[in-house]
Design a protein around this motif. Structure first.
Motif, PDB file in Angstrom:
ATOM      1  N   LEU A  12      58.308 -10.960  77.309  1.00 40.95           N
ATOM      2  CA  LEU A  12      58.764 -11.557  78.301  1.00 40.95           C
ATOM      3  C   LEU A  12      60.241 -11.631  78.000  1.00 40.95           C
ATOM      4  CD1 LEU A  12      58.583 -12.866  81.138  1.00 40.95           C
ATOM      5  CD2 LEU A  12      57.823 -14.873  79.966  1.00 40.95           C
ATOM      6  N   GLY A  13      60.701 -12.031  76.612  1.00 42.54           N
ATOM      7  CA  GLY A  13      62.049 -12.327  76.421  1.00 42.54           C
ATOM      8  C   GLY A  13      62.813 -10.921  76.659  1.00 42.54           C
ATOM      9  N   SER A  18      66.515  -7.581  79.684  1.00 44.24           N
ATOM     10  CA  SER A  18      66.948  -6.428  80.410  1.00 44.24           C
ATOM     11  C   SER A  18      67.195  -6.364  81.978  1.00 44.24           C
ATOM     12  CB  SER A  18      65.836  -5.033  80.306  1.00 44.24           C
ATOM     13  OG  SER A  18      64.667  -5.573  80.761  1.00 44.24           O
ATOM     14  N   GLY A  19      66.656  -7.469  82.439  1.00 39.05           N
ATOM     15  CA  GLY A  19      66.614  -7.907  84.085  1.00 39.05           C
ATOM     16  C   GLY A  19      68.097  -8.189  84.099  1.00 39.05           C
ATOM     17  N   ALA A  20      68.740  -9.051  83.216  1.00 39.56           N
ATOM     18  CA  ALA A  20      69.810  -9.707  83.357  1.00 39.56           C
ATOM     19  C   ALA A  20      70.914  -8.645  82.926  1.00 39.56           C
ATOM     20  CB  ALA A  20      70.212 -10.747  82.212  1.00 39.56           C
ATOM     21  N   MET A  21      70.758  -7.681  82.041  1.00 40.27           N
ATOM     22  CA  MET A  21      71.780  -6.451  82.043  1.00 40.27           C
ATOM     23  C   MET A  21      71.873  -5.746  83.069  1.00 40.27           C
ATOM     24  SD  MET A  21      70.781  -5.847  78.342  1.00 40.27           S
ATOM     25  CE  MET A  21      71.576  -4.174  77.840  1.00 40.27           C
ATOM     26  N   ALA A  22      70.951  -5.534  83.762  1.00 40.12           N
ATOM     27  CA  ALA A  22      70.701  -4.810  84.977  1.00 40.12           C
ATOM     28  C   ALA A  22      71.928  -5.306  86.109  1.00 40.12           C
ATOM     29  CB  ALA A  22      69.390  -4.561  85.491  1.00 40.12           C
ATOM     30  N   ARG A  23      71.671  -6.559  86.052  1.00 39.73           N
ATOM     31  CA  ARG A  23      72.478  -7.323  87.089  1.00 39.73           C
ATOM     32  C   ARG A  23      73.962  -7.059  87.068  1.00 39.73           C
ATOM     33  NH1 ARG A  23      69.027 -12.467  87.715  1.00 39.73           N
ATOM     34  NH2 ARG A  23      67.385 -11.118  86.969  1.00 39.73           N
ATOM     35  N   VAL A  24      74.393  -7.142  85.669  1.00 45.62           N
ATOM     36  CA  VAL A  24      75.773  -7.033  85.143  1.00 45.62           C
ATOM     37  C   VAL A  24      76.360  -5.618  85.364  1.00 45.62           C
ATOM     38  CG1 VAL A  24      76.324  -9.329  84.008  1.00 45.62           C
ATOM     39  CG2 VAL A  24      75.562  -7.390  82.786  1.00 45.62           C
ATOM     40  N   GLY A  25      75.642  -4.845  84.982  1.00 43.98           N
ATOM     41  CA  GLY A  25      76.095  -3.198  85.060  1.00 43.98           C
ATOM     42  C   GLY A  25      76.337  -2.834  86.448  1.00 43.98           C
ATOM     43  N   ASN A  26      76.736  -1.560  86.607  1.00 46.46           N
ATOM     44  CA  ASN A  26      76.749  -0.954  88.064  1.00 46.46           C
ATOM     45  C   ASN A  26      75.684   0.089  88.227  1.00 46.46           C
ATOM     46  OD1 ASN A  26      77.390   0.883  86.232  1.00 46.46           O
ATOM     47  ND2 ASN A  26      79.749   1.231  86.962  1.00 46.46           N
ATOM     48  N   ALA A  27      74.452  -0.136  87.532  1.00 47.77           N
ATOM     49  CA  ALA A  27      73.336   0.866  88.005  1.00 47.77           C
ATOM     50  C   ALA A  27      72.921   0.436  89.541  1.00 47.77           C
ATOM     51  CB  ALA A  27      72.304   0.327  87.176  1.00 47.77           C
ATOM     52  N   ALA A  28      72.237   1.472  89.867  1.00 48.78           N
ATOM     53  CA  ALA A  28      71.679   1.431  91.414  1.00 48.78           C
ATOM     54  C   ALA A  28      70.849   0.238  91.507  1.00 48.78           C
ATOM     55  CB  ALA A  28      70.945   2.572  91.882  1.00 48.78           C
ATOM     56  N   PRO A  29      71.075  -0.589  92.614  1.00 48.54           N
ATOM     57  CA  PRO A  29      70.199  -1.629  93.118  1.00 48.54           C
ATOM     58  C   PRO A  29      68.657  -1.466  93.081  1.00 48.54           C
ATOM     59  CG  PRO A  29      71.329  -1.272  94.855  1.00 48.54           C
ATOM     60  CD  PRO A  29      71.690  -0.403  93.718  1.00 48.54           C
ATOM     61  N   LYS A  30      67.919  -2.316  92.409  1.00 48.73           N
ATOM     62  CA  LYS A  30      66.327  -2.045  92.512  1.00 48.73           C
ATOM     63  C   LYS A  30      65.674  -3.218  93.200  1.00 48.73           C
ATOM     64  CE  LYS A  30      66.209   0.468  88.058  1.00 48.73           C
ATOM     65  NZ  LYS A  30      67.083   0.299  87.045  1.00 48.73           N
ATOM     66  N   LEU A  31      64.538  -2.814  93.979  1.00 45.34           N
ATOM     67  CA  LEU A  31      63.696  -3.637  94.593  1.00 45.34           C
ATOM     68  C   LEU A  31      62.328  -3.630  94.067  1.00 45.34           C
ATOM     69  CD1 LEU A  31      63.142  -5.530  97.091  1.00 45.34           C
ATOM     70  CD2 LEU A  31      62.656  -3.445  98.525  1.00 45.34           C
ATOM     71  N   THR A  32      61.846  -4.946  93.568  1.00 42.02           N
ATOM     72  CA  THR A  32      60.419  -4.664  93.244  1.00 42.02           C
ATOM     73  C   THR A  32      59.354  -5.164  94.216  1.00 42.02           C
ATOM     74  OG1 THR A  32      61.157  -5.100  91.193  1.00 42.02           O
ATOM     75  CG2 THR A  32      58.794  -5.621  91.241  1.00 42.02           C
ATOM     76  N   ARG A  70      59.403 -12.749  89.645  1.00 46.32           N
ATOM     77  CA  ARG A  70      60.556 -13.066  90.623  1.00 46.32           C
ATOM     78  C   ARG A  70      61.519 -13.875  89.699  1.00 46.32           C
ATOM     79  NH1 ARG A  70      56.679 -15.630  95.429  1.00 46.32           N
ATOM     80  NH2 ARG A  70      57.136 -14.065  96.794  1.00 46.32           N
ATOM     81  N   ALA A  71      61.353 -14.452  88.649  1.00 43.46           N
ATOM     82  CA  ALA A  71      62.368 -15.078  87.755  1.00 43.46           C
ATOM     83  C   ALA A  71      63.037 -13.949  87.161  1.00 43.46           C
ATOM     84  CB  ALA A  71      61.603 -15.750  86.684  1.00 43.46           C
ATOM     85  N   GLN A  72      62.522 -12.742  86.967  1.00 39.52           N
ATOM     86  CA  GLN A  72      63.095 -11.744  86.061  1.00 39.52           C
ATOM     87  C   GLN A  72      63.914 -10.611  87.179  1.00 39.52           C
ATOM     88  OE1 GLN A  72      59.918  -9.542  84.379  1.00 39.52           O
ATOM     89  NE2 GLN A  72      59.436 -11.073  82.786  1.00 39.52           N
TER      90      GLN A  72
END
Ligand SMILES: [Zn+2]
Length: 303
Positions: A12-13, A18-32, A70-72
């Motif tokens: 989980l950690g 990795s969720g936090a990293m995806a948010r700061v990078g300029n990767a394409a946005p992802k919807l779960t 949802r938290a991730q």
């Protein structure tokens, strides 16, 4: 801390990170997109009685998984493809209130109507449908003869989630052989292909960039008599990106990809029944490209 729990927590950690990293990078946005179907009043997990499904399912564990995801993740959507009613004494005793209340607590956002939702007739639906904290959609039912319900069920809805403008519409299998006539009095059945085409056109006209069908039509050949099944829709209807299916209780382990009328592909998935599996489809919005998708469903209560 036992070993299994330690591994679970460590995993989980990593995912949170990795969720936090995806948010700061300029990767394409992802919807779960999280989905269930045919949960059939399974509030509790299957009992530990040595049967095949023992220990699986249960709304408490489902909620833990949903809350964790949802938290991730930055962008999420939680939907159900119908038949949340019928199957355990909860429905016989409380007529669907427990199921709806549990879905409210889990934070469901949109659901379509399954054939078993009609098991207590229109009167039963008048008691339960208004309790939902989520939206009801069904594009191929005409509710105009059921006055109390007509304002509650819409053919489609739109959810703006960050950069994702998600258009969702619902479909139901035909009433014949599935719902007794006296149980759907005032509600009439419309052609699913025409209804789907109309909904997609209206959602596209409003600028939706992801089109999702909550389908309670069934996927496989178990329902050979159906005039329409999920796997036949891509060839008939343009523009559907994802079909989140139900009714045939099919566990689709991979996203089924079928060529779509007018170009592109339609993906189909389904999560069996009884709330044993929570569907998880990640949709990636790449600038100027087709949507990318992958699925990683989660077993509820397994380990
Ligand atoms: Zn069904």
């Amino acid at each position: 801390m036992n070993r299994r729990r330690f591994i679970g927590t460590a995993g989980l950690g990593l995912t949170v990170l990795s969720g936090a990293m995806a948010r700061v990078g300029n990767a394409a946005p992802k919807l779960t997109i999280l989905q269930t179907n045919d949960t059939h009043s399974r509030i509790d997990p299957f009992p530990m009685d040595g049967s095949r499904n023992q220990g699986l399912g249960g709304v408490a564990r489902r909620k833990v998984l949903i809350d964790r995801i949802r938290a991730q993740r930055e962008y999420t959507l939680l939907v159900d493809s119908g038949d949340m009613f019928q199957g355990t004494p909860y429905y016989n005793l409380y007529g669907g209130e427990v199921e709806i209340e549990a879905m409210n607590k889990m934070g469901y956002e949109v659901a379509t109507v399954g054939n078993h939702e009609f098991d207590n007739g229109i009167e039963g639906l008048e008691k339960t449908m208004p309790l939902a904290g989520f939206e009801w959609i069904s594009s191929n039912l005409d509710w105009s003869g059921a006055k109390a319900l007509a304002p509650i069920v819409k053919p489609w809805t739109i959810k703006q989630i960050g950069p994702f403008k998600v258009g969702l519409f619902g479909l139901l299998c035909k009433f014949d052989g599935m719902v007794a006539g006296h149980n759907h009095e005032g509600v009439s059945y419309l052609d699913p292909v025409e209804s789907a085409r109309r909904s997609v056109a209206e959602l596209k006209a409003r600028g939706c960039n992801v089109i999702v069908c909550l389908s309670h039509m069934g996927y496989n050949t178990r329902y050979e008599g159906e005039e329409m099944r999920d796997d036949r829709f891509p060839a008939e209807v343009e523009g559907i990106d994802l079909i989140l299916g139900a009714h045939s209780h099919t566990f689709l382990d991979e996203l089924v990809e079928l060529p779509r009328r007018g170009g592109g592909v339609t993906r189909i998935t389904q999560q069996g029944w009884a709330g044993m599996r929570l569907g998880q489809v990640e949709v990636e919005l790449r600038r100027g490209e087709e949507l990318a998708m992958r699925q990683s469903p989660l077993w509820v209560g397994a380990g």
